[in-house]
Design an enzyme around this catalytic site. Sequence first.
Site, mmCIF file in Angstrom:
data_model
loop_
_atom_site.group_PDB
_atom_site.id
_atom_site.type_symbol
_atom_site.label_atom_id
_atom_site.label_comp_id
_atom_site.label_asym_id
_atom_site.label_seq_id
_atom_site.Cartn_x
_atom_site.Cartn_y
_atom_site.Cartn_z
ATOM 1 N N SER A 74 -9.888 1.616 2.504
ATOM 2 C CA SER A 74 -8.986 2.423 1.705
ATOM 3 C C SER A 74 -7.914 1.631 0.958
ATOM 4 O O SER A 74 -7.327 2.138 0.008
ATOM 5 C CB SER A 74 -8.311 3.462 2.594
ATOM 6 O OG SER A 74 -7.457 2.837 3.528
ATOM 7 N N SER A 97 -10.085 -0.846 6.645
ATOM 8 C CA SER A 97 -9.449 -0.596 5.348
ATOM 9 C C SER A 97 -8.687 -1.775 4.757
ATOM 10 O O SER A 97 -8.262 -1.699 3.601
ATOM 11 C CB SER A 97 -8.508 0.609 5.443
ATOM 12 O OG SER A 97 -9.239 1.805 5.419
ATOM 13 N N LYS A 103 0.853 -1.192 0.000
ATOM 14 C CA LYS A 103 0.000 0.000 0.000
ATOM 15 C C LYS A 103 0.885 1.237 0.000
ATOM 16 O O LYS A 103 1.932 1.263 0.680
ATOM 17 C CB LYS A 103 -0.906 -0.025 1.237
ATOM 18 C CG LYS A 103 -1.975 1.064 1.271
ATOM 19 C CD LYS A 103 -2.883 0.892 2.484
ATOM 20 C CE LYS A 103 -4.015 1.913 2.497
ATOM 21 N NZ LYS A 103 -4.923 1.727 3.661
#
Lengths: 102, 488
Positions: free
Chosen positions: B153, B177, B78
């Site tokens: 997210s 997330s 990420k």
Amino acid sequence: MPEPAHLTREDVAHVAALARLHLTEEELDLFTGQLAQVLDHAADVASLDLAGVVPTAHAMAVTNVLRPDEPIVCLDRDEVLAQAPSVEDHRFRVPRILGEAP
Amino acid sequence: MTAPRPALETAAMVRAGELSAVDVLEHHLAVIEAGEEAVHAFNLVTADQARAQARAVDATVAAGGDPGPLAGVPVALKDNLCTRGIPTTCSSRILEGWEPPYDATVVTRLAAAGAVAIGKTNMDEFAMGSSTETSAFGTTRNPHDTDRVPGGSSGGSAAAVAAGFAPLALGSDTGGSIRQPAALCGVVGMKPTYGTVSRYGLVAFASSLDQIGPFAGSVADAALLFDAIGGHDPLDSTSLNRPTPRVLTVLDDGVDGMTVGILTELLDGAAPDVAARVHQAAEALAAAGARVEEVSVPEVTLGLSAYYLIAPGEASSNLARYDGVRYGLRVDAEDTVAMNTATRSQGFGAEVKRRIMLGTYVLSAGYMDAYYNQALRVRTRIIEGFDTAYSRCDVLLGPTTPTTAFAIGAKVDDPLTMYLSDVCTIPSNLAGHPAISVPYGPGEDGLPVGVQLLGPALSEGTLFQVAAVVEGAAPPLAAPRVTTGGPA
């Protein structure tokens, strides 16, 4: 207890200034409505009687985290400064602060 | 189409010299080349650095050494995990072009385990969002239906695994997330106990809630990745200095004699097809020997409100550092305050501004006790509610999300509706507890449904044990349309 639904456009402008954000007139209108909506939703929390309940800031409490007072390798100064928008004499350079002469 | 090779198998073959890490990498780079335009999982594919890592792994094997448990396995990161000398943007204009001067601890540990970092994945800006639509660099699309969101997210990491771009990925989970996008993309996603995975080098959103965790195509692969990244780190003062549960060794232990509680509050808002899958998973656990009962933890219904006071409060403080002085974007102005303001106004997107202002408001004089401190007291109540449930149950079961993946654009203009996407995942963050999402067949629309297992602090071993049984009973899910992944 403050009344969440009474969040005003002036409140939002004040908060934006505290947060160092400049909002357009359109953003002020939009955010005032949206923030009031979220705070309305939070009224269920704000209205609870929780007197005597100890607040939890961290779920897994860890206290007094210390390490031996020994020098260790830290970040390289030049590598760090290479990422700065403006540098002078190995320091971060910024525009003038307060009312000083430039 | 053949199924992608599991990471466990890839690592074993690379360690045995039966498969080259370079070949594994080149295969995945080709899959990315074919599918990335449709999915947009990555902000950056680090092909050159990955090739160097893969060659080093092969050289270690050739020299008779062992590269480690993740030998030659590509892992997507990420884009809020710091990578030294490689741009780390948090999908924000304010960090565009920034190259961190250090690696996150998880990045260091992956390299030490022989993994190959293949790229930086798209995300909601500063991890604020549930759809990856708040990214400054465009929306990631769900590989199962490119008109739908991948969740967020960590939507890029979830989509990367679902599309076969990488067998493994790391995300961060502040309010769901990891688990929410894992559910919507049909992969496994897990949020560890707060403090079990170092946050050093994870760009902070809400520090008391953020945890890094694994994405994988299977429970066993997620276990492999979790075992590689966990453990105490002196560079993170909230890192727990106690043994981290090892999970790869318990996957075959079964659920005989365990008590599983169906968490009724999480089912209340779930769509009928999602709720039906949760009940099927419960029946499968009962058939495998677990005692299944319904459990109520009424306090969790306060979780969403408490979260949207606590997380923005912490975020408004953490994001004060983006001031145009030390790194990232600077928009010049006549004095420093004007420069700070111009930089932040231009650099942050609308959702980040909204949360900074919400957080600044709830922490401001006159409101802090009514909102922020009150939310911290609710947090105590939620932990007490879970404690009561865990005095009777080993784990709790519920949906990961109320619905399957929603359409791109459906919720992005309505923050409160978007926030409700996280209603099932937030309670575990507030309590600091671990939870895992496991795919459990399609919903009525054919899109993936995720069921969630929740456990008390440091119960990762039990969670993975139960997750393996759930996975074994799960109805099959159609392969994503865009995937071209198969064994290297």
